[in-house]
Scaffold this motif. Sequence first.
Motif, PDB file in Angstrom:
ATOM      1  N   GLU A 116       0.820  -1.208   0.000  1.00 21.77           N
ATOM      2  CA  GLU A 116       0.000   0.000   0.000  1.00 21.77           C
ATOM      3  C   GLU A 116       0.856   1.261   0.000  1.00 21.77           C
ATOM      4  O   GLU A 116       0.424   2.310  -0.469  1.00 21.77           O
ATOM      5  N   LYS A 117       2.091   1.170   0.518  1.00 20.10           N
ATOM      6  CA  LYS A 117       2.941   2.355   0.668  1.00 20.10           C
ATOM      7  C   LYS A 117       4.006   2.485  -0.412  1.00 20.10           C
ATOM      8  O   LYS A 117       4.639   3.530  -0.534  1.00 20.10           O
ATOM      9  N   ILE A 118       4.203   1.449  -1.187  1.00 18.67           N
ATOM     10  CA  ILE A 118       5.408   1.359  -2.013  1.00 18.67           C
ATOM     11  C   ILE A 118       5.485   2.432  -3.104  1.00 18.67           C
ATOM     12  O   ILE A 118       6.572   2.782  -3.566  1.00 18.67           O
ATOM     13  N   PHE A 119       4.332   3.002  -3.498  1.00 24.06           N
ATOM     14  CA  PHE A 119       4.351   4.038  -4.534  1.00 24.06           C
ATOM     15  C   PHE A 119       4.397   5.448  -3.953  1.00 24.06           C
ATOM     16  O   PHE A 119       4.310   6.422  -4.691  1.00 24.06           O
ATOM     17  N   GLU A 120       4.543   5.550  -2.610  1.00 20.64           N
ATOM     18  CA  GLU A 120       4.652   6.862  -1.990  1.00 20.64           C
ATOM     19  C   GLU A 120       6.076   7.389  -2.133  1.00 20.64           C
ATOM     20  O   GLU A 120       7.034   6.627  -2.220  1.00 20.64           O
ATOM     21  N   ARG A 121       6.199   8.684  -2.114  1.00 15.06           N
ATOM     22  CA  ARG A 121       7.514   9.310  -2.290  1.00 15.06           C
ATOM     23  C   ARG A 121       8.426   9.001  -1.111  1.00 15.06           C
ATOM     24  O   ARG A 121       8.023   9.109   0.038  1.00 15.06           O
ATOM     25  N   PHE A 122       9.640   8.632  -1.429  1.00 11.55           N
ATOM     26  CA  PHE A 122      10.709   8.336  -0.468  1.00 11.55           C
ATOM     27  C   PHE A 122      10.448   7.063   0.346  1.00 11.55           C
ATOM     28  O   PHE A 122      11.174   6.792   1.292  1.00 11.55           O
ATOM     29  N   TYR A 123       9.410   6.302  -0.017  1.00 13.82           N
ATOM     30  CA  TYR A 123       9.150   5.085   0.763  1.00 13.82           C
ATOM     31  C   TYR A 123       9.975   3.934   0.191  1.00 13.82           C
ATOM     32  O   TYR A 123      10.044   3.732  -1.014  1.00 13.82           O
ATOM     33  N   ARG A 124      10.595   3.187   1.117  1.00  9.65           N
ATOM     34  CA  ARG A 124      11.364   2.007   0.719  1.00  9.65           C
ATOM     35  C   ARG A 124      10.979   0.854   1.623  1.00  9.65           C
ATOM     36  O   ARG A 124      10.685   1.034   2.809  1.00  9.65           O
TER      37      ARG A 124
ATOM     38  N   GLY B 239      13.972   5.771  -3.176  1.00  5.69           N
ATOM     39  CA  GLY B 239      12.569   5.768  -2.802  1.00  5.69           C
ATOM     40  C   GLY B 239      11.733   6.696  -3.665  1.00  5.69           C
ATOM     41  O   GLY B 239      10.621   7.047  -3.297  1.00  5.69           O
ATOM     42  N   LEU B 240      12.270   7.112  -4.827  1.00  5.97           N
ATOM     43  CA  LEU B 240      11.542   8.016  -5.713  1.00  5.97           C
ATOM     44  C   LEU B 240      11.140   7.380  -7.035  1.00  5.97           C
ATOM     45  O   LEU B 240      10.246   7.878  -7.710  1.00  5.97           O
ATOM     46  N   GLY B 241      11.800   6.280  -7.405  1.00  6.59           N
ATOM     47  CA  GLY B 241      11.571   5.678  -8.723  1.00  6.59           C
ATOM     48  C   GLY B 241      10.128   5.286  -8.962  1.00  6.59           C
ATOM     49  O   GLY B 241       9.530   5.638  -9.989  1.00  6.59           O
ATOM     50  N   LEU B 242       9.528   4.550  -8.014  1.00  5.26           N
ATOM     51  CA  LEU B 242       8.150   4.111  -8.188  1.00  5.26           C
ATOM     52  C   LEU B 242       7.172   5.272  -8.077  1.00  5.26           C
ATOM     53  O   LEU B 242       6.124   5.280  -8.728  1.00  5.26           O
ATOM     54  N   SER B 243       7.520   6.248  -7.244  1.00  7.03           N
ATOM     55  CA  SER B 243       6.662   7.423  -7.128  1.00  7.03           C
ATOM     56  C   SER B 243       6.635   8.213  -8.434  1.00  7.03           C
ATOM     57  O   SER B 243       5.582   8.671  -8.882  1.00  7.03           O
ATOM     58  N   ILE B 244       7.800   8.357  -9.047  1.00 11.17           N
ATOM     59  CA  ILE B 244       7.884   9.016 -10.349  1.00 11.17           C
ATOM     60  C   ILE B 244       7.074   8.240 -11.382  1.00 11.17           C
ATOM     61  O   ILE B 244       6.335   8.818 -12.185  1.00 11.17           O
ATOM     62  N   SER B 245       7.207   6.917 -11.352  1.00 10.88           N
ATOM     63  CA  SER B 245       6.460   6.069 -12.293  1.00 10.88           C
ATOM     64  C   SER B 245       4.963   6.276 -12.135  1.00 10.88           C
ATOM     65  O   SER B 245       4.220   6.362 -13.121  1.00 10.88           O
ATOM     66  N   LYS B 246       4.502   6.345 -10.903  1.00 10.69           N
ATOM     67  CA  LYS B 246       3.078   6.551 -10.636  1.00 10.69           C
ATOM     68  C   LYS B 246       2.606   7.901 -11.181  1.00 10.69           C
ATOM     69  O   LYS B 246       1.541   7.995 -11.812  1.00 10.69           O
ATOM     70  N   GLU B 247       3.404   8.950 -10.948  1.00  9.99           N
ATOM     71  CA  GLU B 247       3.058  10.277 -11.457  1.00  9.99           C
ATOM     72  C   GLU B 247       2.920  10.249 -12.982  1.00  9.99           C
ATOM     73  O   GLU B 247       1.974  10.794 -13.547  1.00  9.99           O
ATOM     74  N   ILE B 248       3.884   9.631 -13.640  1.00  8.15           N
ATOM     75  CA  ILE B 248       3.900   9.610 -15.108  1.00  8.15           C
ATOM     76  C   ILE B 248       2.717   8.822 -15.657  1.00  8.15           C
ATOM     77  O   ILE B 248       2.002   9.272 -16.555  1.00  8.15           O
ATOM     78  N   VAL B 249       2.482   7.619 -15.112  1.00 10.37           N
ATOM     79  CA  VAL B 249       1.402   6.761 -15.609  1.00 10.37           C
ATOM     80  C   VAL B 249       0.049   7.433 -15.401  1.00 10.37           C
ATOM     81  O   VAL B 249      -0.800   7.438 -16.305  1.00 10.37           O
ATOM     82  N   GLU B 250      -0.181   7.991 -14.233  1.00  9.63           N
ATOM     83  CA  GLU B 250      -1.474   8.620 -13.954  1.00  9.63           C
ATOM     84  C   GLU B 250      -1.681   9.857 -14.817  1.00  9.63           C
ATOM     85  O   GLU B 250      -2.816  10.179 -15.182  1.00  9.63           O
ATOM     86  N   HIS B 251      -0.583  10.564 -15.148  1.00  8.05           N
ATOM     87  CA  HIS B 251      -0.712  11.713 -16.038  1.00  8.05           C
ATOM     88  C   HIS B 251      -1.058  11.273 -17.461  1.00  8.05           C
ATOM     89  O   HIS B 251      -1.592  12.062 -18.244  1.00  8.05           O
ATOM     90  N   HIS B 252      -0.800  10.015 -17.785  1.00  8.50           N
ATOM     91  CA  HIS B 252      -1.183   9.440 -19.075  1.00  8.50           C
ATOM     92  C   HIS B 252      -2.562   8.781 -19.016  1.00  8.50           C
ATOM     93  O   HIS B 252      -2.921   8.011 -19.914  1.00  8.50           O
ATOM     94  N   ASN B 253      -3.314   9.053 -17.952  1.00  7.52           N
ATOM     95  CA  ASN B 253      -4.643   8.456 -17.748  1.00  7.52           C
ATOM     96  C   ASN B 253      -4.572   6.939 -17.591  1.00  7.52           C
ATOM     97  O   ASN B 253      -5.505   6.222 -17.953  1.00  7.52           O
ATOM     98  N   GLY B 254      -3.464   6.457 -17.057  1.00  6.54           N
ATOM     99  CA  GLY B 254      -3.301   5.026 -16.831  1.00  6.54           C
ATOM    100  C   GLY B 254      -3.321   4.670 -15.360  1.00  6.54           C
ATOM    101  O   GLY B 254      -3.534   5.519 -14.495  1.00  6.54           O
ATOM    102  N   LYS B 255      -3.084   3.396 -15.083  1.00  5.14           N
ATOM    103  CA  LYS B 255      -3.040   2.905 -13.705  1.00  5.14           C
ATOM    104  C   LYS B 255      -1.770   2.101 -13.504  1.00  5.14           C
ATOM    105  O   LYS B 255      -1.202   1.558 -14.464  1.00  5.14           O
ATOM    106  N   ILE B 256      -1.330   2.001 -12.251  1.00  2.00           N
ATOM    107  CA  ILE B 256      -0.125   1.248 -11.919  1.00  2.00           C
ATOM    108  C   ILE B 256      -0.363   0.504 -10.619  1.00  2.00           C
ATOM    109  O   ILE B 256      -1.115   0.969  -9.751  1.00  2.00           O
TER     110      ILE B 256
END
Length: 362
Positions: free
Chosen positions: A303-311, A324-341
């Motif tokens: 539940e926490k893994i896509f939060e910023r700085f969470y490891r 702890g930023l890679g997955l958070s960045i991925s989430k930002e990018i995917v959601e900005h493309h109207n997608g889900k992760i």
Amino acid sequence: MDKVLKSCFPKKVLWRLTLTNIIVIATFIILSSWAIYNTACFLVEGMGQINAQKQNEFNTTLFQYLWIFSVSVIIMGSVVHFYITTKLIKPLNRLIESTKIMKQGHYPEPIKVKSDGEIEQLILHFNELVQQLKNNEQYRQKLISDLSHEFRTPLSNLNGYLNALSNGVIEGNPKLYESLQKESKRLTHMVEQFEILKEWDYASIQNFTERQQVDMRLLLEQSVEMFKWLLDQRGIKVDLQTDYGKVTVINGGIPQVISNLIDNAIRYYEGTGPIIIKGEALDEEYLVTVSGPSQRISEFNQEKIFERFYRTDSSRNSETGGTGLGLSISKEIVEHHNGKIGLISNQNYNSFWFTLPLGHIT
């Protein structure tokens, strides 16, 4: 002084509205009564069936009744108007009180509304604004806390070793210099990722961004090729299974998402078997899945893994924990493309996935 202003402002508005209403109502009633009086007197006089004395008595009686009627209506209308206006302005008083609380640096409780008028709409927007400010403040505090935590350890290490080297307490050697260089690279990488995250935060509120259609099969193949040398060094095999599918991407963000997921799969790889990368063209979306053997991720961490700085590693090991930023960045990018992760974790096998709409996005 604030209390005086807080109490006086609604009362001033109330009295101004009431006075304006009294003047308007009184003007129309007086004009109407005058018109009725003159018309009635003219009609009765024109009938020619009453003498002058009776005519004067009729005129006087009519004038008295119209005067009593006009004054009564003006008073009753003013009282009713005052009561209704008081109820209408009451929410404004609460709005002023809440604004004063915000001015003092505190967040007021939401103002309750019962109807759907213009004032109530204003209050609803005010409540939403206060909630948004509270969320922004919580995010800012968390961000500052996370940044402080993330930078403190590597900076302390660098300062400690550099002081020891400059004071001659310890002697330099290639292994120590390599360790210091890794800490320096980690700080640089963290700043770079934070800049990327900031760019996508900014991009999320822009209406005009560069877009282009790409073939997801090609993107996946290119991304895997970028990790070929590292995969060979680690002795990890990759099973790539892709379908053709056109998606619209913004500013080259999707290749970074794929790279982040592949990098995670390699970084946390444990066990045997290949890393499986799938690209599937479904009815309305394209599904990308990166799966591989690694440590089990608990439900709490999922539940926490896509939060910023969470490891997931509580020790925040710089060798395995990244920034702890890679997955958070991925989430930002995917959601900005109207997608889900998301993530599916099954014992010691984890699958990260994301979807993108096929074709154009709005």
